[in-house]
Motif scaffolding. Sequence first.
Motif, mmCIF file in Angstrom:
data_model
loop_
_atom_site.group_PDB
_atom_site.id
_atom_site.type_symbol
_atom_site.label_atom_id
_atom_site.label_comp_id
_atom_site.label_asym_id
_atom_site.label_seq_id
_atom_site.Cartn_x
_atom_site.Cartn_y
_atom_site.Cartn_z
ATOM 1 N N UNK A 18 0.811 -1.217 0.000
ATOM 2 C CA UNK A 18 0.000 0.000 0.000
ATOM 3 C C UNK A 18 0.839 1.259 0.000
ATOM 4 N N UNK A 19 2.173 1.119 0.177
ATOM 5 C CA UNK A 19 3.031 2.309 0.209
ATOM 6 C C UNK A 19 3.415 2.638 -1.225
ATOM 7 N N UNK A 20 3.085 3.857 -1.665
ATOM 8 C CA UNK A 20 3.309 4.223 -3.063
ATOM 9 C C UNK A 20 4.433 5.224 -3.241
ATOM 10 N N UNK A 252 12.578 12.223 8.393
ATOM 11 C CA UNK A 252 12.225 11.094 7.528
ATOM 12 C C UNK A 252 13.384 10.775 6.601
ATOM 13 N N UNK A 253 14.010 11.796 6.047
ATOM 14 C CA UNK A 253 15.173 11.580 5.186
ATOM 15 C C UNK A 253 16.310 10.894 5.943
ATOM 16 N N UNK A 281 -7.486 10.422 7.793
ATOM 17 C CA UNK A 281 -6.783 9.762 6.693
ATOM 18 C C UNK A 281 -6.002 10.782 5.870
ATOM 19 N N UNK A 282 -6.540 11.971 5.764
ATOM 20 C CA UNK A 282 -5.856 13.014 5.000
ATOM 21 C C UNK A 282 -4.505 13.360 5.614
ATOM 22 N N UNK A 283 -4.435 13.310 6.929
ATOM 23 C CA UNK A 283 -3.194 13.668 7.615
ATOM 24 C C UNK A 283 -2.264 12.471 7.749
ATOM 25 N N UNK A 284 -2.790 11.327 8.169
ATOM 26 C CA UNK A 284 -1.936 10.170 8.434
ATOM 27 C C UNK A 284 -1.503 9.482 7.149
ATOM 28 N N UNK A 285 -2.450 9.181 6.295
ATOM 29 C CA UNK A 285 -2.111 8.413 5.089
ATOM 30 C C UNK A 285 -1.729 9.322 3.929
ATOM 31 N N UNK A 286 -2.625 10.256 3.588
ATOM 32 C CA UNK A 286 -2.381 11.064 2.402
ATOM 33 C C UNK A 286 -1.157 11.958 2.558
ATOM 34 N N UNK A 287 -1.016 12.572 3.728
ATOM 35 C CA UNK A 287 0.108 13.494 3.938
ATOM 36 C C UNK A 287 1.373 12.763 4.387
ATOM 37 N N UNK A 292 4.622 12.532 2.032
ATOM 38 C CA UNK A 292 5.939 12.675 2.659
ATOM 39 C C UNK A 292 6.738 11.379 2.598
ATOM 40 N N UNK A 293 6.078 10.294 2.171
ATOM 41 C CA UNK A 293 6.782 9.041 1.908
ATOM 42 C C UNK A 293 7.324 8.351 3.128
#
Length: 989
Positions: A18-20, A252-253, A281-287, A292-293
């Motif tokens: 699920x990680x894109x 994260x980097x 979901x917008x904050x945890x998954x989408x963002x 932010x990967x």
Amino acid sequence: MKPFLLYLITMLFSIFSSITVFSQPIDPLITSDFSEQRQWVDSIYDGMSLQEKVGQLFMVDVFSNQSKGLTDKINVLIKEEKIGGIIFSKGGPQRQATLNNQYQELSKVPLLIGMDAEWGLAMRLDSTFALPWNMTLGALKSLHLIEEAGAAISRNSRRLGVHVNFAPVIDINTNPENPIIGNRSFGEEKSNVTEKAVAFMKGMHREGILSSAKHFPGHGDTQTDSHKTLPTVSFSKKRIEEIELYPYRKLIEEGVSSVMIAHLNVPALEEKQNSPSSTSKAIVTDLLKDKMGFNGLIFTDALNMKGASNYKNPGEIDLAAFLAGNDILLISEDIPKAKNKIIEAYQEGIISEERLAHSVRKILFAKYKAGLNNYKPVDTVNLIQDLNTVQDKVLYDDLVENAITLIKNDMGMLPIRNLENLKIAYVNFGDADGAPFFNQLSRYADVDWVKANKIEELLEKLKAYNQVIIGFHKSDKSPWAGYKFSTEEQLWIHEIARNNRTILDIFTRPYALSDLKSTSNIEGIVLSYQNSVIAQEKSAQIIFGALAAKGKLPVSIGDNFPEGTGYISKKLDRLSYGLPESVGMDSKILNKIDSLITLAIDSKMTPGLQVIVARKGKVVFERNAGFHTYEKIIPVTNSSIYDLASLTKILASLPLIMQLEENGTLNFDSKLGDLMPYFKGSNKEDIRLQDLLLHYGRLKAWLPLYVPTIDKATKRPSIKYYREEAAEGYSLPVAEKMFIRNDIRDSILGEIRKSGLEREIGYKYSDLPFYMMKYYLEDHFKASLDFTTQEELYKPLGANFTTYSPREKFDLEQIVPTEVDNLWRRQLVHGYVHDQGAAMQGGIGGHAGLFSNANDVAKIMQLYLNGGYYGGKRYLKQETIDKFNNCYYCEKNVRRGVGFDKPQLGKSGPTCGCASLSSFGHSGFTGTFAWADPEEEIVYVFLSNRTFPDVDNRKLIREDIRSKIQQIIYESLLFDEYPGLDASITETE
């Protein structure tokens, strides 16, 4: 390298389907043995039931200080609900370790153990170590020290069986009124916060602990506490992207292991009104995950916090958080209900197998990385000791020292110089203890603690002072403790600063300074951030220049003090104070001195004593032991004053002689008859100054000058020489109700003049050279030796406990008695010099008569080690000290320097036999010793009254306690071996 990375990425893609987006170079949960890690994860996951998989999502809180009934409830959650982890909270390390082992033993899959240990385990546990808060660390310029802080906390965490530390906090605290972040933030500037957080995280990873950046997307600029309500972050998306999210992108980097999602209302990121970010979901998954990967673990903040629990019922909030994209649900209010909700959603197709596998497998990958594939129980042996190491203490010292910030320094008043011109008052405000600060200030100067109930009374008292130091002390127990000035304190500080030269030192968060309406009248402002004992002591050392101020303000305080403000103050080479390891000494070895101190006191070698050891200009060992007398009424403290006996030679007379040699007034070839015409025509007129001070002038060792003043018939002091009360012609104090005639000087000089010389030239220790030099110095300076040494040495040095005639300056309770004199004075000698010859000179001799404490003696010895420089003032040149500290007649088996004693050339002598040949010092008859070693930069001072009550008590000398202590000092340097000479203190006393 590239094929390996490609392989990792390929494998990760198949695992975390699920990680894109992959912005992290390498997934933070992957280990170097990825193949073995994947096999372990596969084997665990494939053997799990649905119940067990869902159970892995939950981390339950445990308080090790709770009752057994409550902690045993976790057994049920482990066995029946198959929970995946535990977050330990308040309690103690031994009980936590026991519970940890108990719980791990019950769990089929090893539990992931987490803790909030932002500033160390002490954030939650007693008997453990605390490092400074992030706001304090934010003032540091050294990223290396920050990394070491992260590493130290992680070492302790791993020792206790913890795998995840929910740190670092990377909230940018741009709101001074933030009720929950504040001191937990590194500061208000995004680059500073990010640099510090990255360094801290690297230290964590170095020690094998999983990191957790929090509180996403940013809790730094909120007015309310998410533990109590749902705070709103009302900024634009652009502002959040530029400020709040900046450190997350960087971490994260750099491979942060996990991110904790806060319970915040962020309208710019989540359309649904008053919806916690943890369920968005917008904050945890989408963002976080997609844009932010981020590939690491995602934790919710505690789900029992009102910012979450007020939004949905137990179970529902857990499901919402999981659907939003969180992996681990922290501190669920009802785990059975929450599990059922998630399983129902799974069975209804709301949660796919892939979605569940995504989180569960990440959790298992994290467990492997934490070492749980090879789980070992926590070893409880020496646990407390291991969690409180001297290395941690040294690090704490370094962190505090480098954080303290000088933000105002009008006319360069800090560090304080010219002590001889100052009368200093300390005034304390706040509701916490300021005694360590005052006590440390008092090591450098004569400082009075001035108190009053009314401002008028205080201002009147302060008129007697030309320097005021204000300490504002607030509780150090919690980063959330109150920090503000009261209205009355603001007024009093304003009035003090308006009338006096003022230094304000703030021992709480920097925002306290915002309360003051004006700081224009305050000449110096120091921010010490916390009120710990170490912070108080280090700050006092900075004020007096023993250390330099180095910190930078991590937040803005109004318009006058922007973020980044901080002056580097000058170091004046005064003695500082710290731990042995900070100067390359082993504290465990050094602490062996304690057994010798105990032996000396228990064996009645002396009633009490002081010992100081300094290296590289830092006092690293200090003991004040025993009592003034064997009655054990008054304990020895660091302000107890001892009769120094022959240390007077090198601490009073010799420095003045060195100054005169340096300026050409005299030289080594000066003849006694030229220096003192009184000795013209005597058998001593041609003795060179060098030979005189080398004890190579054939002088008698000692003259019983007091004996002729005793009435032969009564065996008591003769009325020809003494009076019980001071009277005309009889004003020189010898002892209590005992005054000698003023013209005794002539008699003393006469006896010395007519005394014979030794038949052969050779070394003979003698007090007589310093008898004579006393009169020479007084004639030259046109003042008493007492006055001259005070003005030339002790006042500018801040040696406030060093004096002749101590009764004139100190209470008797502070002065240690020296002996019971049954031969001459027929009384207790207390506050009067023991040495008879010095006593006959009114207590002011060139060879004896000086009183002091160990700390002051160490200052003067450090002056010598500093090459004649101390406290911003040069007293002597290095070449002058070297000239006097030279063994001119070593080939003649004379170890002495010019005035200084030197190490033995054979088997016996004044030292342990382990000091360098360039070392020097002196010993004293009363049981004193002072020694300095330029090669190892060591100062060692030992003060005692071994002569009490009887001068014939030579146990201290026979047992060679002073040399044995010196031996331990050198052993603490971790040398391989020592000469092992049969050293002893000999006739030099």
